[in-house]
Write an enzyme that holds these catalytic residues in place. Structure first.
Site, short mmCIF file in Angstrom:
data_model
loop_
_atom_site.label_atom_id
_atom_site.label_comp_id
_atom_site.label_asym_id
_atom_site.label_seq_id
_atom_site.Cartn_x
_atom_site.Cartn_y
_atom_site.Cartn_z
N LYS A 1 -7.51 1.81 -3.39
CA LYS A 1 -7.05 1.19 -2.28
C LYS A 1 -7.41 1.88 -0.82
O LYS A 1 -7.73 1.30 0.26
CB LYS A 1 -5.49 1.00 -2.36
N THR B 1 0.97 -1.23 -0.12
CA THR B 1 0.09 -0.10 -0.08
C THR B 1 0.92 1.24 -0.15
O THR B 1 1.91 1.28 0.65
CB THR B 1 -1.03 -0.06 1.20
N GLU C 1 -6.50 -10.55 7.06
CA GLU C 1 -5.41 -11.32 7.72
C GLU C 1 -6.15 -12.75 8.14
O GLU C 1 -7.00 -12.64 8.58
CB GLU C 1 -5.12 -10.64 9.03
N ASP D 1 -3.57 3.35 6.81
CA ASP D 1 -4.30 3.69 5.34
C ASP D 1 -5.25 5.09 5.56
O ASP D 1 -5.13 6.01 4.81
CB ASP D 1 -5.10 2.60 4.69
N CYS E 1 -3.30 -2.56 8.53
CA CYS E 1 -3.96 -1.69 7.33
C CYS E 1 -4.80 -0.54 7.77
O CYS E 1 -4.43 0.61 7.24
CB CYS E 1 -4.65 -2.61 6.26
N ASN F 1 -10.38 1.15 1.97
CA ASN F 1 -10.13 0.97 3.34
C ASN F 1 -10.37 1.97 4.39
O ASN F 1 -10.83 1.51 5.54
CB ASN F 1 -8.43 0.71 3.66
#
Length: 392
Positions: free
Chosen positions: A197, A118, A145, A257, A253, A201
């Site tokens: 992306k 990312t 995950e 993010d 993440c 998220n």
């Protein structure tokens, strides 16, 4: 095809296994123990599908510490190096990605490099300018995950940040390894793919924050959270998914993010993105205060923390929400000990780690758990959680 994959975390390893069903794949890592395990067909991370495929499938997959040799012979190099968020520079640390790019260019400048890490919006465009002539594009991953390979076998969509034959070829490689058929594939520029992306998220973080604030309101006003969520989520436009309250969004993440997207909004009007980031901290403050109120009812209270992992089926506790709660409780001068079987029985961030579950249960005044598990059924009266639906 000959493919090298740089990095064997959830992203890199799931892709390596997916692609090794029909291609010759070399997985590169800097940790000798992980490389050794992979070459013995032992999964170094917790993912049931990866474990199954390593044990049962005829994969053309080897692991190595020697990136130079792996990249020299590759048609495609998939870059899945870690990009942690650096609060000092308000951006992802992309140094590991660039280390791979430079090594690839030194031994195989014609290789096609696909960034799966990312990255900030606009990064691929800038890196192409920096390394003129390099064949680099971005393709985001959308994995959970503990279910990373499953999500590659049954992807919701494939996003390719490249409108060329190389982009189409890489999409075909991903589809070739998948079980799901008729996978939506969208081709766009890498900058747009980078935005996909981060916005995807951040929406997930928004949804977590929304139901956490709903729960904070219900707890504060004495309302039944489950009844309110059930009533809200019967609206099909909202849906009864991803709606289980927690101690906050966490993991590798979402925290980084959302911060990166907020940073990318510099000089662009916004309110919501910043609110998502701050909402997560407010939620942790509320949870810590609630726990403190309960503990203050006891003399010499001991808080037991059940698991540091983000969720069941994962062995990762980087940036887990419970760690934010621990920090806040410690600052209040209260004693904490942790049950986390993936850690040796010793100390973790100033807290005692106890791996004897019976001892942990008996000595804890209150047990906090971000997610409930069957092991806690015998001490339900001691457990504090906001897990309403007993699921992730």
């Amino acid at each position: 095809m000959k493919i090298a994959v740089a990095g064997t975390g959830y992203v890199g390893l799931s892709l390596a296994v997916l692609l090794a069903q029909h291609n010759s794949v070399v997985a590169v890592d800097v940790i000798p123990e992980k490389v050794e395990k992979l070459n013995k067909k032992i999964c170094p991370i917790q993912d049931k599908f990866i474990e199954k495929y390593l044990a049962e499938k005829n994969l053309d997959l080897v692991a190595t510490l020697d990136g130079k040799t792996a990249y020299k012979n590759a048609d495609f190099v998939v870059i899945a190096a870690p990009t942690n968020y650096d609060d000092e520079i308000n951006s992802f640390d992309t140094s590991h990605v660039e280390e791979v790019i430079e090594l690839v260019l030194s031994v195989n400048p014609s290789a096609k490099m696909v960034i799966k890490s990312t990255i900030p919006v606009g990064y691929t465009k800038s890196i192409r300018k920096k390394y003129k002539g390099a064949h680099i594009f971005f393709s985001p991953e959308f994995l959970r995950e503990g279910k990373a390979l499953y999500d590659n076998l049954y992807p919701s969509r494939i996003i390719i940040g490249e409108k060329s034959a190389d982009g189409e070829k890489f999409a075909e490689l991903l589809k070739q390894g998948a079980i799901k058929e008729n996978i939506p594939v969208i081709y766009m520029d890498s900058t747009e793919a980078e935005a996909v992306k981060l916005f995807a998220n951040t929406y997930l973080a928004l949804r977590v924050s929304y139901f956490n604030e709903l729960d904070t309101y219900c707890e504060s006003k004495g309302l039944d959270t489950k009844s309110v969520i059930d009533g809200v989520c019967l609206d099909p436009r909202i849906g009864a998914h991803y709606n289980n309250p927690s101690f906050g969004y966490g993991g590798y993440c979402l925290p980084k993010d959302t911060k990166q997207l907020k940073a990318n909004f510099k000089n662009v009007p916004e309110n919501l993105i910043s609110a998502i980031v701050s909402s997560n901290e407010t939620r942790k403050d509320f949870i810590a205060d609630e726990i403190e109120k309960i503990l203050k009812r006891s003399d010499n209270p001991v808080l037991g923390v059940y698991r540091l992992t983000m969720k069941s089926g994962s062995d990762n506790f980087r940036q887990s929400a419970i760690q934010g709660i621990i920090q806040r409780i410690l600052s209040k001068g209260l004693k904490i000990w942790i049950f986390e079987p993936t850690l040796p029985a010793d100390k973790y961030n100033g807290c005692e780690v106890v791996n004897d579950f019976e001892k942990f249960k008996n000595r804890s005044t209150l047990i906090v758990a971000n997610r409930l598990e069957e092991a806690l059924n015998s001490v339900k009266e001691k457990v504090y959680t906001r897990d309403i639906f007993s699921r992730d």
